[in-house]
Write a protein that holds these residues in place. Structure first.
Motif, PDB file in Angstrom:
ATOM      1  N   ARG A 225       0.832  -1.208   0.000  1.00 35.11           N
ATOM      2  CA  ARG A 225       0.000   0.000   0.000  1.00 35.11           C
ATOM      3  C   ARG A 225       0.867   1.260   0.000  1.00 35.11           C
ATOM      4  NH1 ARG A 225      -3.468   3.191  -1.605  1.00 35.11           N
ATOM      5  NH2 ARG A 225      -5.032   4.088  -0.211  1.00 35.11           N
ATOM      6  N   LEU A 226       1.920   1.256   0.784  1.00 38.36           N
ATOM      7  CA  LEU A 226       2.788   2.428   0.862  1.00 38.36           C
ATOM      8  C   LEU A 226       3.520   2.661  -0.452  1.00 38.36           C
ATOM      9  CD1 LEU A 226       4.151   1.802   4.457  1.00 38.36           C
ATOM     10  CD2 LEU A 226       2.723   3.732   3.751  1.00 38.36           C
ATOM     11  N   ARG A 227       3.966   1.580  -1.094  1.00 38.46           N
ATOM     12  CA  ARG A 227       4.645   1.739  -2.385  1.00 38.46           C
ATOM     13  C   ARG A 227       3.696   2.350  -3.420  1.00 38.46           C
ATOM     14  NH1 ARG A 227       6.815  -3.361  -1.060  1.00 38.46           N
ATOM     15  NH2 ARG A 227       5.349  -4.425  -2.437  1.00 38.46           N
ATOM     16  N   GLU A 228       2.431   1.966  -3.346  1.00 33.99           N
ATOM     17  CA  GLU A 228       1.436   2.480  -4.289  1.00 33.99           C
ATOM     18  C   GLU A 228       1.253   3.992  -4.117  1.00 33.99           C
ATOM     19  OE1 GLU A 228      -3.392   1.951  -4.999  1.00 33.99           O
ATOM     20  OE2 GLU A 228      -2.283   0.474  -3.818  1.00 33.99           O
ATOM     21  N   VAL A 229       1.148   4.450  -2.882  1.00 35.73           N
ATOM     22  CA  VAL A 229       0.894   5.864  -2.614  1.00 35.73           C
ATOM     23  C   VAL A 229       2.143   6.713  -2.848  1.00 35.73           C
ATOM     24  CG1 VAL A 229       0.304   7.512  -0.777  1.00 35.73           C
ATOM     25  CG2 VAL A 229      -0.967   5.369  -1.003  1.00 35.73           C
ATOM     26  N   LEU A 230       3.328   6.151  -2.546  1.00 38.72           N
ATOM     27  CA  LEU A 230       4.558   6.935  -2.590  1.00 38.72           C
ATOM     28  C   LEU A 230       5.380   6.691  -3.848  1.00 38.72           C
ATOM     29  CD1 LEU A 230       5.640   6.502   1.141  1.00 38.72           C
ATOM     30  CD2 LEU A 230       4.404   8.422   0.103  1.00 38.72           C
ATOM     31  N   ALA A 231       4.859   5.940  -4.794  1.00 37.60           N
ATOM     32  CA  ALA A 231       5.608   5.627  -6.010  1.00 37.60           C
ATOM     33  C   ALA A 231       5.938   6.892  -6.795  1.00 37.60           C
ATOM     34  CB  ALA A 231       4.804   4.676  -6.891  1.00 37.60           C
TER      35      ALA A 231
ATOM     36  N   GLU B  70      -4.571  13.965  -0.704  1.00 36.55           N
ATOM     37  CA  GLU B  70      -4.760  13.979   0.744  1.00 36.55           C
ATOM     38  C   GLU B  70      -4.543  12.564   1.278  1.00 36.55           C
ATOM     39  OE1 GLU B  70      -8.325  15.811   2.041  1.00 36.55           O
ATOM     40  OE2 GLU B  70      -7.740  17.792   1.272  1.00 36.55           O
ATOM     41  N   VAL B  71      -4.126  12.484   2.536  1.00 34.71           N
ATOM     42  CA  VAL B  71      -3.779  11.189   3.101  1.00 34.71           C
ATOM     43  C   VAL B  71      -4.968  10.227   2.988  1.00 34.71           C
ATOM     44  CG1 VAL B  71      -4.389  11.926   5.472  1.00 34.71           C
ATOM     45  CG2 VAL B  71      -2.828   9.987   5.104  1.00 34.71           C
ATOM     46  N   PRO B  72      -4.775   9.047   2.375  1.00 42.19           N
ATOM     47  CA  PRO B  72      -5.867   8.076   2.263  1.00 42.19           C
ATOM     48  C   PRO B  72      -6.363   7.649   3.641  1.00 42.19           C
ATOM     49  CG  PRO B  72      -4.063   7.522   0.771  1.00 42.19           C
ATOM     50  CD  PRO B  72      -3.561   8.605   1.673  1.00 42.19           C
ATOM     51  N   GLU B  73      -7.636   7.306   3.713  1.00 41.85           N
ATOM     52  CA  GLU B  73      -8.246   6.992   4.996  1.00 41.85           C
ATOM     53  C   GLU B  73      -7.577   5.810   5.683  1.00 41.85           C
ATOM     54  OE1 GLU B  73     -10.688   7.581   8.233  1.00 41.85           O
ATOM     55  OE2 GLU B  73     -10.334   8.874   6.490  1.00 41.85           O
ATOM     56  N   ASP B  74      -7.231   4.765   4.908  1.00 45.71           N
ATOM     57  CA  ASP B  74      -6.631   3.593   5.550  1.00 45.71           C
ATOM     58  C   ASP B  74      -5.275   3.924   6.164  1.00 45.71           C
ATOM     59  OD1 ASP B  74      -5.525   3.941   3.008  1.00 45.71           O
ATOM     60  OD2 ASP B  74      -5.199   1.791   2.686  1.00 45.71           O
ATOM     61  N   LEU B  75      -4.475   4.749   5.481  1.00 42.37           N
ATOM     62  CA  LEU B  75      -3.180   5.133   6.028  1.00 42.37           C
ATOM     63  C   LEU B  75      -3.337   6.080   7.220  1.00 42.37           C
ATOM     64  CD1 LEU B  75      -0.972   5.603   2.832  1.00 42.37           C
ATOM     65  CD2 LEU B  75      -1.012   3.677   4.425  1.00 42.37           C
ATOM     66  N   PHE B  76      -4.338   6.940   7.158  1.00 41.35           N
ATOM     67  CA  PHE B  76      -4.586   7.817   8.301  1.00 41.35           C
ATOM     68  C   PHE B  76      -4.970   7.008   9.535  1.00 41.35           C
ATOM     69  CE2 PHE B  76      -7.767  10.176  10.848  1.00 41.35           C
ATOM     70  CZ  PHE B  76      -6.898  11.102  11.409  1.00 41.35           C
TER      71      PHE B  76
ATOM     72  N   ALA C 197      -1.991   5.406  10.932  1.00 37.38           N
ATOM     73  CA  ALA C 197      -1.176   6.381  11.652  1.00 37.38           C
ATOM     74  C   ALA C 197      -1.731   6.635  13.050  1.00 37.38           C
ATOM     75  CB  ALA C 197      -1.103   7.687  10.846  1.00 37.38           C
ATOM     76  N   VAL C 198      -3.043   6.715  13.153  1.00 44.03           N
ATOM     77  CA  VAL C 198      -3.677   6.925  14.455  1.00 44.03           C
ATOM     78  C   VAL C 198      -3.349   5.768  15.403  1.00 44.03           C
ATOM     79  CG1 VAL C 198      -5.896   7.076  15.663  1.00 44.03           C
ATOM     80  CG2 VAL C 198      -5.522   8.372  13.540  1.00 44.03           C
ATOM     81  N   LYS C 199      -3.376   4.539  14.875  1.00 45.87           N
ATOM     82  CA  LYS C 199      -3.052   3.373  15.701  1.00 45.87           C
ATOM     83  C   LYS C 199      -1.614   3.428  16.194  1.00 45.87           C
ATOM     84  CE  LYS C 199      -6.356   0.121  13.618  1.00 45.87           C
ATOM     85  NZ  LYS C 199      -6.502  -1.137  12.841  1.00 45.87           N
ATOM     86  N   VAL C 200      -0.701   3.818  15.310  1.00 47.55           N
ATOM     87  CA  VAL C 200       0.705   3.905  15.714  1.00 47.55           C
ATOM     88  C   VAL C 200       0.884   4.955  16.803  1.00 47.55           C
ATOM     89  CG1 VAL C 200       3.048   4.443  14.934  1.00 47.55           C
ATOM     90  CG2 VAL C 200       1.528   3.118  13.458  1.00 47.55           C
ATOM     91  N   LEU C 201       0.267   6.100  16.612  1.00 39.92           N
ATOM     92  CA  LEU C 201       0.392   7.164  17.614  1.00 39.92           C
ATOM     93  C   LEU C 201      -0.236   6.761  18.943  1.00 39.92           C
ATOM     94  CD1 LEU C 201      -0.407  10.152  15.245  1.00 39.92           C
ATOM     95  CD2 LEU C 201       1.777   9.719  16.382  1.00 39.92           C
ATOM     96  N   ALA C 202      -1.356   6.043  18.877  1.00 33.67           N
ATOM     97  CA  ALA C 202      -2.022   5.604  20.111  1.00 33.67           C
ATOM     98  C   ALA C 202      -1.173   4.600  20.886  1.00 33.67           C
ATOM     99  CB  ALA C 202      -3.383   5.000  19.775  1.00 33.67           C
ATOM    100  N   ALA C 203      -0.387   3.813  20.151  1.00 33.89           N
ATOM    101  CA  ALA C 203       0.436   2.789  20.801  1.00 33.89           C
ATOM    102  C   ALA C 203       1.814   3.300  21.194  1.00 33.89           C
ATOM    103  CB  ALA C 203       0.595   1.595  19.854  1.00 33.89           C
ATOM    104  N   TRP C 204       2.117   4.542  20.848  1.00 35.61           N
ATOM    105  CA  TRP C 204       3.443   5.112  21.096  1.00 35.61           C
ATOM    106  C   TRP C 204       3.611   5.386  22.592  1.00 35.61           C
ATOM    107  CZ3 TRP C 204       5.586   9.263  17.248  1.00 35.61           C
ATOM    108  CH2 TRP C 204       6.947   9.481  17.483  1.00 35.61           C
TER     109      TRP C 204
END
Length: 706
Positions: free
Chosen positions: A558-564, A571-577, A580-587
């Protein structure tokens, strides 16, 4: 000693090595006879498990009986060396190894060699050009050697699947051997092109010897124990789910190969969560952990090692019951070499390939690491000619090459005679050098052909073993009668949906640490940037986070597709957003951030800005502003650390309004960007934020390349 007595002694040594029932194959005896009685050169191309190591251990024992010097074996991998040292002991041959994993033993081993206490010395090809070893140990060793062995000799060849520039130094070594010292080259993975190239590189049948005096032994490459099959599944989670559900049904213990380090770590973690005893084995695994992993597999304490190609040539476990590939190697020859680990001492071993749609992207990435264009190589030579001796680190500011590619270029230039490795670095020789563009183009074309052949292997409806043998130019290739295509039988591609769901949850579990930069690259003053040593503590950024790696088999696609390159800014796709929220919540941060800053982006400003805005909104944090990009600076280039720092040094600035908001903060700020490569973008921008008043900077990106 007459020939009959010599063969009888050879049989005795073989039985000490392989057991009382062992008998020499006729080609094994032919090679031993040529080396010991006739002191000839031999090239042995035989399948994995045929007994090539027995040839050189038995020949060593016989030559030592005749009063000859020690055998020198050039061997490419630590795992292979450890296996060979253990095997030599079985033949009553005293072996020692000098490699990067045992520097504390080098001096003692060199003394034992000089005292005649070592029968076999295994050295890595890299040691051949270590200045101390090359100038002090190697000359004496060369003059006293009783036999030279080049193991995994396909590494010499540009056309081989594992070309290593260091191996090509053997050509020089061969010219320095005293007359009459026998030479043995061995490999299991060489087609006609590789055999011809290896022969030329080694002088086997080339300019250093009379072709009539060279023995070439090449046998069938069939492996009667192997049962080959391909299982095509639609997604990464389906492949992982299938493996988790079926791993216990595979007999014995084995190896699960992945194409990247990230995938190996990810798959091994998932399988352990599912209750399987597995361990990860990659080039980044600590040497002590790698040795323990090898021991655990050899002694069946784990079901499998999840490994990259770092666990490859020469790893010898006779009862290895299976080899599974999650992702296809880019070459059928490399694939044959890896599956050859299985079934050496058992009647049946399963070999399964589970290809993925991301395989071609990974092949393309590794292909991009090939030998660079002439202009870049000339820059390396020019820098050395202008500055004299330079270390690899000191060379980096002068060239647009990362460390690993720069080291490869230097090794090739060294082998070609244009530079010389000396204590403390490299120096030019002044010899003319020619960039062989035609050869590099031929190699690139051959690599593309190999990739297509791998795709053809996956889709073939004919015998899979015959296909691989024909790729290796085996004249005896014929249908095996054992593979899934020959029998019409294979393992079901059905996957337990619960296992797929669990794999999906594991793959969609986001979060990767971003390690901060703490040391400035060497030689920055040469690029007009006056920094050196450690980054000041008050200017460093903290450890950050990314959603995933570009090489992950989960978020990577998914990341390769968006950042190719060429992908639209959005705008940031919903799934990646949401990820990101999950990563920040677990930080688990020491102090919660008190604001968000966006990094001014040239290529994806909308993506980065929307990510920062939405994270600030959902986290109820102020969006403090944006680190601005200086419009008068050139875009940064993805090269080495020194070049990256110089490109970034004047690229960013902190606007006055952002600086005013930072000065009164009492906690860290989140610095948002699209992806991290070397880590210097966040470090340089974060340094500016710290200098402007930010108490701490926590970098966050969607992706990282490492």
């Amino acid at each position: 000693m007459d020939e009959d007595a010599l063969r009888e002694l050879a049989e005795e040594r073989l039985q000490a090595l392989a057991g009382p029932e062992a008998r020499l194959r006729e080609d094994q005896w032919a090679a031993i006879r040529a080396l010991v009685l006739e002191r000839r050169r031999a090239l042995v191309v035989q399948r994995t498990g045929w007994g090539k190591s027995a040839v050189y251990f038995v020949a060593t024992a016989l030559l030592r009986e005749l009063g000859e010097g020690p055998t020198v074996i050039v061997s490419p991998l630590l795992a292979l060396m450890r296996n060979q040292v253990a095997a030599a002991a079985g033949a009553e041959v005293h072996a020692a190894t000098i490699n990067s994993g045992n520097p504390e033993e080098w001096e003692d081993i060199e003394e034992r060699v000089a005292a005649g206490e070592v029968d076999v010395l295994l050295v890595s090809p890299e040691r051949l050009n270590n200045p101390d070893f090359r100038d002090t140990v190697l000359p004496e060793l060369t003059q006293s050697a009783g036999l030279l062995v080049v193991d995994e000799a396909h590494c010499i060849s540009d056309w081989g699947h594992d070309f290593r520039p260091d191996y090509r130094r053997l050509r020089t070594l061969l010219t320095e051997l005293p007359e009459g010292v026998p030479v043995l080259a061995t490999t299991a993975t060489a087609n006609d092109r590789v055999v011809a190239d290896v022969s030329d590189q080694l002088g086997v049948g080339g300019e250093f010897t009379d072709p009539q005096e060279t023995l070439v032994l090449r046998g069938t490459l069939d492996r009667e124990s192997l049962r080959l099959g391909v299982i095509e599944l639609p997604t990464a989670q389906a492949r992982m789910g299938w493996l988790a559900a079926n791993l216990d049904q595979l007999a014995g213990s084995g190896i699960i190969y992945t194409l990247t380090v990230a995938a190996a770590d990810e798959v091994s973690s998932y399988l352990r969560e599912r209750g399987h005893e597995v361990a990860s084995y990659t080039g980044r695994t600590d040497p002590a952990e790698r040795e323990q992993a090898e021991s655990d597999l050899l002694n069946n304490r784990v079901k499998a090692l999840v490994a990259t190609s770092a666990l490859g040539m020469g790893f010898d476990k006779p009862d290895l019951g299976f080899v599974v590939h999650l992702g296809a190697p880019s070459s059928p020859i490399a694939y044959y070499q890896q599956i050859g680990r299985a079934g050496r001492g058992v009647r049946r071993a399963e070999v399964l390939l589970l290809p993925g749609r991301e395989d071609r992207d990974i092949w393309a990435y590794f292909a991009s690491m090939a030998f660079p264009p002439e202009s870049i190589v000339r820059a390396v030579l020019d820098a050395l000619q202008q500055n004299g001796k330079l270390s690899t680190a000191a060379l980096e500011p002068h060239v647009e090459l990362g460390r690993s590619r720069l080291e490869m270029v230097l090794k090739v230039l060294d082998v070609d005679g244009a530079v010389r490795r000396v204590k403390g670095g490299w120096e030019p020789t002044g010899e003319p050098w020619h960039y062989d563009a035609e050869r590099y183009q031929r190699i690139e074309a051959e690599r593309r052909a190999e990739q297509q052949a791998m795709i053809d292997y996956i889709g073939t409806g004919s015998c899979r073993m015959e296909f691989l043998r024909r790729q290796l130019d085996d004249p005896h290739a014929e249908p095996c009668g054992r593979c899934d295509n020959c029998t019409g039988e294979g393992r079901s591609a059905e996957v337990d949906q619960e296992a797929v769901q669990q794999a999906q949850e594991r793959l969609q579990r986001p979060g990767v640490e971003l390690a901060p930069r703490k040391m400035w690259p060497s030689g920055m003053s040469a690029l007009g940037v006056e920094v050196s040593g450690k980054l000041a503590a008050e200017e460093q950024i903290a450890t950050g986070r990314a959603v995933g790696r570009l090489t992950d088999i989960g978020w990577g696609n998914r990341l390769r597709e968006v950042l190719a390159t060429g992908a639209p800014d959005q705008e940031v796709p919903e799934d990646l957003f949401q990820a990101a929220v999950k990563v920040l919540a677990a930080w688990d941060w020491e102090q919660r951030p008190v604001g968000v800053v966006a990094l001014g982006a040239r290529t994806r400003p909308k993506l980065v800005r929307s990510l920062a805005e939405r994270i600030a909104s959902i986290g109820r944090l102020p969006l403090l502003g944006e680190v601005a990009t200086n419009p008068n600076t050139a875009p940064q280039h993805a090269t080495n650390s020194a070049q990256r720092v110089a490109a970034l040094w004047r690229q960013f600035k902190v606007p006055e309004d952002l600086a005013s908001r930072l000065s009164g903060l009492d906690g860290p700020v989140l610095l948002m960007d699209d992806y991290a490569d070397t880590g210097w973008t966040a470090s340089i921008a974060g340094r500016l934020l710290r200098r402007a008043g930010a108490p701490a900077v926590l970098p966050f990106t969607l992706a990282t390349t490492s």
